[in-house]
Motif scaffolding. Structure first.
Motif, short mmCIF file in Angstrom:
data_model
loop_
_atom_site.label_atom_id
_atom_site.label_comp_id
_atom_site.label_asym_id
_atom_site.label_seq_id
_atom_site.Cartn_x
_atom_site.Cartn_y
_atom_site.Cartn_z
N LYS A 2 5.75 -1.24 -13.96
CA LYS A 2 6.67 -1.56 -12.88
C LYS A 2 6.20 -0.97 -11.56
O LYS A 2 6.16 -1.64 -10.54
N PHE A 3 5.81 0.32 -11.61
CA PHE A 3 5.32 0.95 -10.38
C PHE A 3 4.00 0.31 -9.95
O PHE A 3 3.76 0.09 -8.77
N GLY A 4 3.14 0.03 -10.95
CA GLY A 4 1.87 -0.60 -10.61
C GLY A 4 2.05 -1.93 -9.92
O GLY A 4 1.36 -2.26 -8.96
N THR A 5 3.02 -2.71 -10.38
CA THR A 5 3.29 -4.00 -9.74
C THR A 5 3.81 -3.81 -8.33
O THR A 5 3.40 -4.52 -7.40
N SER A 6 4.70 -2.85 -8.14
CA SER A 6 5.22 -2.58 -6.80
C SER A 6 4.11 -2.13 -5.86
O SER A 6 4.04 -2.56 -4.71
N TRP A 7 3.22 -1.28 -6.37
CA TRP A 7 2.12 -0.81 -5.53
C TRP A 7 1.21 -1.96 -5.12
O TRP A 7 0.78 -2.05 -3.98
N SER A 8 0.90 -2.85 -6.08
CA SER A 8 -0.01 -3.94 -5.76
C SER A 8 0.57 -4.87 -4.70
O SER A 8 -0.15 -5.45 -3.90
N LYS A 9 1.91 -5.00 -4.69
CA LYS A 9 2.53 -5.83 -3.65
C LYS A 9 2.42 -5.18 -2.28
O LYS A 9 2.26 -5.86 -1.26
N LEU A 10 2.52 -3.84 -2.25
CA LEU A 10 2.46 -3.14 -0.97
C LEU A 10 1.05 -2.95 -0.47
O LEU A 10 0.77 -3.09 0.72
N PHE A 11 0.13 -2.60 -1.38
CA PHE A 11 -1.20 -2.18 -0.96
C PHE A 11 -2.30 -2.99 -1.61
O PHE A 11 -3.43 -2.52 -1.73
N GLY A 12 -2.01 -4.18 -2.06
CA GLY A 12 -3.02 -5.01 -2.70
C GLY A 12 -3.96 -5.62 -1.68
O GLY A 12 -3.92 -5.32 -0.49
N PRO A 13 -4.85 -6.53 -2.12
CA PRO A 13 -5.80 -7.17 -1.22
C PRO A 13 -5.09 -7.83 -0.04
O PRO A 13 -4.06 -8.47 -0.18
N GLY A 14 -5.66 -7.64 1.13
CA GLY A 14 -5.10 -8.22 2.35
C GLY A 14 -4.17 -7.30 3.08
O GLY A 14 -3.82 -7.55 4.22
N GLN A 15 -3.73 -6.20 2.44
CA GLN A 15 -2.80 -5.29 3.08
C GLN A 15 -3.51 -4.19 3.88
O GLN A 15 -2.88 -3.51 4.67
N GLY A 16 -4.80 -3.99 3.66
CA GLY A 16 -5.52 -2.94 4.35
C GLY A 16 -5.13 -1.57 3.82
O GLY A 16 -4.57 -1.42 2.74
N LEU A 17 -5.44 -0.56 4.61
CA LEU A 17 -5.12 0.81 4.21
C LEU A 17 -3.68 1.16 4.57
O LEU A 17 -3.19 0.75 5.62
N PRO A 18 -3.00 1.97 3.73
CA PRO A 18 -1.61 2.34 4.01
C PRO A 18 -1.52 3.46 5.04
O PRO A 18 -1.13 4.59 4.75
N VAL A 19 -1.88 3.17 6.29
CA VAL A 19 -1.90 4.18 7.34
C VAL A 19 -1.42 3.56 8.65
O VAL A 19 -1.65 2.38 8.92
N GLU A 20 -0.69 4.36 9.42
CA GLU A 20 -0.24 3.91 10.73
C GLU A 20 -1.43 3.81 11.67
O GLU A 20 -2.34 4.65 11.64
N ALA A 21 -1.43 2.79 12.52
CA ALA A 21 -2.53 2.61 13.47
C ALA A 21 -2.55 3.74 14.48
O ALA A 21 -1.50 4.19 14.96
N GLY A 22 -3.75 4.23 14.79
CA GLY A 22 -3.90 5.26 15.80
C GLY A 22 -4.10 4.65 17.16
O GLY A 22 -4.25 3.44 17.32
N LYS A 23 -4.11 5.51 18.17
CA LYS A 23 -4.29 5.00 19.53
C LYS A 23 -5.74 4.58 19.74
O LYS A 23 -6.65 5.07 19.09
N GLU A 24 -5.94 3.66 20.66
CA GLU A 24 -7.26 3.14 20.94
C GLU A 24 -8.18 4.26 21.42
O GLU A 24 -7.79 5.12 22.19
N GLY A 25 -9.43 4.20 20.93
CA GLY A 25 -10.42 5.15 21.39
C GLY A 25 -10.43 6.47 20.64
O GLY A 25 -11.27 7.32 20.89
N GLY A 26 -9.49 6.66 19.71
CA GLY A 26 -9.46 7.88 18.94
C GLY A 26 -8.83 9.03 19.70
O GLY A 26 -8.37 8.89 20.83
#
Length: 624
Positions: free
Chosen positions: A501-525
């Motif tokens: 059940k958890f594995g299925t939930s994770w795949s929906k959130l972070f599966g292919p096409g979702q990218g990395l689970p991280v908030e975008a940083g500001k441009e230029g670092g």
């Protein structure tokens, strides 16, 4: 009779060199003259001795392969690809050319399987008899030349090999994915911290590019008596936890010195500060704690750079000079984290351009990346202003982003040629050992070991984690990518250990096409931090968000794998096949530590996490 094969080899080799010269006149691929060079490795086909392929992207003007005359002996064929925007050309070349380039080549040290041991016992030559053999294995090869690099396949009895010193086999052969994984995991180690003090685990790994590696690292837990809970037997002690990474340059001796002594110097100063505050019936101020850490750094550097000279001059012995001056003549950056479990406070002291980044869960469920240090180099505007204020009127104090045009980090241990006076340098050079001082040296010292210290309140209940790494990692990944990769690794481990059940939930959130689970940083670092540049050098796109993979139990190894190619196993294998000194053009030494905070069980133990450590690890003991 011996003249005949010698004449055949000489003729073949001369033809190969002439062919290389003709091609070089057309393309002039001199690697060291180019800032951005690509590393584009295509898949190569393994087939019979007569098969070969070329990249679909190769231009129509690509040089055709030469054909053998009817009277010529059969040659091994190569499957090669044409790189994009690259001075690393993968061409068809004869076995004779391979043998010729070995004189300039890189030798990969690999303690391999029994198959490789058998292959290494066979000789490899360019005689017609040897080349005429059929039904031979096909292998990937990587050959480093004087000014270019080739990859492809060859058909023969075994890889070109050489046993230099008996410590291992040196093989000119592309690593397989399995061998690449073995090399990545060779030094990995993970510890489970069951002390109930807000730290659950930390993982460490190193990967060398220099030979020997110039990076080093240290970890230590210091148990102290808790004044706040001294009447509670279950909470009678607190911990001071230290983690350090040390990025050496111009040699390994300075970073090794830091591994052995820096934590002890800092802990000693902290102990003095806490005792003084205790006598006054109070806790030390944040400023006093920061000052103690800085004193630990600067006093150690004074011992390395100045006290060593006094001892050498007093002894008047070259033997003593050879031993004591090593850490002064080379240099090292230092990144040290100090976690006080009683206050849940993390302090990060940075000297140089290694970097610490905190990962923390946001309200969205993704992770945020917060830099806890700045890269202290001649490209950091704050450091440039500090240097110019300290040395007014010296236009060359920072030149081309480097101290006096030479050293990139503006803060470092050792590097005594930027700290000694000209008189001391010349005196040591005349009688013992020293580097030539810069012609622009006027008012030393130019480089300091004093760190910049940041303070962060840790939230163990939220699963905070800390990533510390030498600059080689940050040349390949951004802060957000590193934190996102750790976040993805955490979710994958949870999915593997939980129900479907958890594995299925994770795949929906972070599966292919979702990218990395991280908030975008500001441009230029972040301010004062240099951006990654290796992917541009390798000719790859950093915008490919599907390039990452989770395959390792050790999260530090996971980060290095993805920094070097991730899902692109051919890229990963090629970068790991390259060895010193040529590899340094494409990757630096890498040292990564990842610390997981959390409220775990309190047994007082620190245990080796066997599944995330390279066996055998029975000799590893917790440092208490």
């Amino acid at each position: 009779m011996r003249r005949v094969p010698a004449r055949v080899f000489r003729t073949t080799f001369q033809c190969a060199v002439r062919g290389l010269s003709r091609t070089s006149r057309l393309r002039r691929p001199i690697l060291w003259q180019h800032r951005n060079v690509g590393l584009s490795l295509r898949s190569t086909a393994s087939s019979s001795a007569s098969s070969s392929t070329s990249s679909a992207s190769a231009p129509p003007s690509s040089r055709p392969s030469s054909s053998s005359s009817p009277s010529s002996p059969p040659r091994p064929n190569y499957a090669v690809g044409e790189p994009l925007r690259s001075s690393m050309y993968f061409r068809r070349f004869s076995v004779a050319l391979v043998s010729g380039l070995v004189g300039y080549g890189a030798w990969y040290t690999y303690k391999g399987s029994s198959d490789l041991e058998q292959a290494g016992s066979k000789s490899f030559s360019t005689t017609p008899t040897q080349l005429a053999k059929t039904v031979a294995p096909t292998r990937n090869v990587l050959v480093v030349g004087a000014d270019e690099i080739h990859t492809g396949t060859f058909v023969g009895e075994g890889p070109i090999a050489k046993n230099v010193d008996g410590s291992g086999r040196n093989v000119l052969e592309m690593l397989t994915p399995e061998q690449a994984t073995e090399k990545l995991r060779q030094s990995e180690v993970s510890f489970l911290v069951n002390r109930g003090q807000g730290v659950l685990r930390y993982d460490v790994v190193q990967l060398a590019s220099n030979n020997p590696i110039e990076d080093d690292h240290a970890e230590k837990i210091v148990e102290i008596v808790s004044q706040e809970h001294k009447k509670d037997a279950d909470h009678a002690t607190d911990d001071w936890m230290f983690w350090g990474v040390f990025d050496g340059h111009a040699g390994w001796t300075t970073s090794a010195k830091l591994r052995q002594t820096l934590i002890s110097f800092v802990a000693r100063e902290l102990n003095t500060t806490y005792k003084a505050a205790k006598q006054l019936g109070t806790a030390p101020s944040p400023e006093a704690i920061d000052t103690a850490i800085k004193l630990g750094f600067t006093r150690l550097d004074h011992e390395i750079v100045n006290e060593s000279v006094e001892r050498v001059l007093k002894s008047n012995s070259k033997r003593v000079a050879a031993e004591l001056l090593g850490p002064a003549l080379s240099g090292s950056c230092a990144l040290l984290s100090f976690y006080d479990t009683s206050s849940k406070t993390l302090r990060v002291a940075c000297t140089g351009d290694s970097r610490a980044v905190l990962g923390r869960r946001s309200a969205s469920g993704k992770w945020t990346a917060t830099a806890l240090s700045e890269d202290q180099t001649g490209s950091n505007p704050k450091e440039v202003a500090r240097m110019r204020n300290a040395h007014p009127g010296e236009d060359r104090v920072i030149h081309n982003g480097r101290v006096l045009g030479g050293l990139e980090p503006t803060r470092a241990f050792g590097d005594a040629s930027y700290k000694w006076s000209k008189e001391i340098s010349e005196r040591l050079r005349a009688s013992f050992f020293a580097r030539s001082s810069s012609p622009h040296l006027r008012t030393p010292p130019y480089v300091t070991a004093e760190p910049v210290v940041t303070t962060t309140k840790i939230q163990p209940e939220k699963g905070d984690f800390l990533v510390m790494a030498t600059d080689g990692l940050w040349e390949m990944l951004t802060n957000e990518e590193v934190v996102g990769l750790v976040g993805k690794w955490i979710e994958t481990q949870a999915a593997d250990q939980s129900g479907s059940k958890f594995g299925t939930s994770w795949s929906k959130l972070f599966g292919p096409g979702q990218g990395l689970p991280v908030e975008a940083g500001k441009e230029g670092g972040a301010d004062g931090q240099k951006a990654p540049f290796r992917y541009q050098q390798w000719g790859m796109s950093p915008d490919d968000k599907e390039r990452f993979v989770v395959k390792d139990k050790n999260v530090a190894t996971h980060l290095i794998r993805n920094a070097l190619g991730g899902k692109n196993e051919e890229q990963l294998c090629a970068l790991l096949t390259l060895v010193s000194p040529f590899s340094r053009r494409y990757r630096d030494d890498l040292t990564v530590q990842v610390v997981f905070f959390g409220n775990g069980q309190r047994t007082g133990e620190v245990l080796v996490n066997e599944e995330a450590s390279s066996p055998p690890q029975s000799h590893i003991k917790a440092r208490l």
